[in-house]
Design a protein around this motif. Sequence first.
Motif, short mmCIF file in Angstrom:
data_model
loop_
_atom_site.label_atom_id
_atom_site.label_comp_id
_atom_site.label_asym_id
_atom_site.label_seq_id
_atom_site.Cartn_x
_atom_site.Cartn_y
_atom_site.Cartn_z
N PRO A 63 0.81 -1.21 0.00
CA PRO A 63 0.00 0.00 0.00
C PRO A 63 0.85 1.27 0.00
CG PRO A 63 -0.32 -1.25 2.04
CD PRO A 63 0.65 -1.99 1.21
N VAL A 64 0.37 2.26 -0.70
CA VAL A 64 1.03 3.57 -0.72
C VAL A 64 1.18 4.09 0.70
CG1 VAL A 64 0.71 5.98 -1.43
CG2 VAL A 64 0.25 4.12 -3.05
N SER A 65 0.18 3.81 1.54
CA SER A 65 0.22 4.29 2.92
C SER A 65 1.44 3.77 3.68
CB SER A 65 -1.06 3.91 3.66
OG SER A 65 -1.22 2.49 3.69
N LEU A 66 1.94 2.59 3.34
CA LEU A 66 3.14 2.07 3.99
C LEU A 66 4.33 2.97 3.69
CD1 LEU A 66 4.78 -0.15 5.51
CD2 LEU A 66 5.14 -1.17 3.26
N ALA A 67 4.54 3.29 2.42
CA ALA A 67 5.66 4.15 2.04
C ALA A 67 5.51 5.53 2.68
CB ALA A 67 5.75 4.27 0.51
N LEU A 68 4.31 6.07 2.68
CA LEU A 68 4.08 7.39 3.27
C LEU A 68 4.35 7.38 4.77
CD1 LEU A 68 0.83 8.43 1.38
CD2 LEU A 68 3.18 9.16 0.92
N ASN A 69 3.90 6.34 5.45
CA ASN A 69 4.12 6.23 6.88
C ASN A 69 5.61 6.13 7.21
OD1 ASN A 69 3.57 5.98 9.60
ND2 ASN A 69 2.92 3.85 9.48
N LEU A 70 6.34 5.36 6.42
CA LEU A 70 7.78 5.23 6.65
C LEU A 70 8.50 6.56 6.46
CD1 LEU A 70 8.33 1.77 4.94
CD2 LEU A 70 8.43 2.25 7.40
N VAL A 71 8.15 7.28 5.40
CA VAL A 71 8.76 8.59 5.16
C VAL A 71 8.38 9.56 6.28
CG1 VAL A 71 8.76 10.61 3.62
CG2 VAL A 71 8.95 8.31 2.66
N ALA A 72 7.12 9.55 6.67
CA ALA A 72 6.66 10.45 7.73
C ALA A 72 7.36 10.18 9.06
CB ALA A 72 5.15 10.30 7.91
N ASN A 73 7.82 8.95 9.25
CA ASN A 73 8.51 8.59 10.48
C ASN A 73 10.03 8.66 10.34
OD1 ASN A 73 6.54 7.82 12.67
ND2 ASN A 73 5.68 6.79 10.89
N ASP B 192 9.14 4.47 -6.90
CA ASP B 192 7.94 4.07 -6.17
C ASP B 192 7.70 4.99 -4.98
OD1 ASP B 192 7.50 1.82 -7.85
OD2 ASP B 192 8.85 0.61 -6.63
N ILE B 193 8.77 5.33 -4.28
CA ILE B 193 8.65 6.22 -3.13
C ILE B 193 8.24 7.62 -3.60
CG2 ILE B 193 9.81 7.18 -1.11
CD1 ILE B 193 9.62 4.05 -1.20
N GLN B 194 8.89 8.09 -4.65
CA GLN B 194 8.58 9.42 -5.19
C GLN B 194 7.14 9.49 -5.68
OE1 GLN B 194 10.55 12.09 -5.04
NE2 GLN B 194 8.89 13.30 -5.88
N ARG B 195 6.70 8.46 -6.36
CA ARG B 195 5.31 8.46 -6.86
C ARG B 195 4.30 8.38 -5.72
NH1 ARG B 195 7.12 4.68 -11.50
NH2 ARG B 195 7.62 6.21 -13.10
N SER B 196 4.66 7.70 -4.65
CA SER B 196 3.79 7.65 -3.48
C SER B 196 3.61 9.04 -2.88
CB SER B 196 4.36 6.71 -2.42
OG SER B 196 4.37 5.39 -2.89
#
Length: 64
Positions: free
Chosen positions: A20-30, A48-52
């Motif tokens: 899920p995109v939310s996984l990548a976003l959560n990791l970056v946010a943390n 993939d991270i950039q597109r998320s």
Amino acid sequence: MTSDPKIMSGQACIRVMRVPVSLALNLVANGQTPEAIIEDYPYLEPEDIQRSLQYAGQRFPHPG
């Protein structure tokens, strides 16, 4: 990003993977760097991270 009601309950996912995109976003946010994320999830690519992040920016635009 892909979304299919039959996969991950319709959550937006990275490419056609069950990530899920939310996984990548959560990791970056943390505080995780894209490099650290890719080290932990080697099947992901920097794009993939950039597109998320781009997806989140489009989905939740700045109100100002």
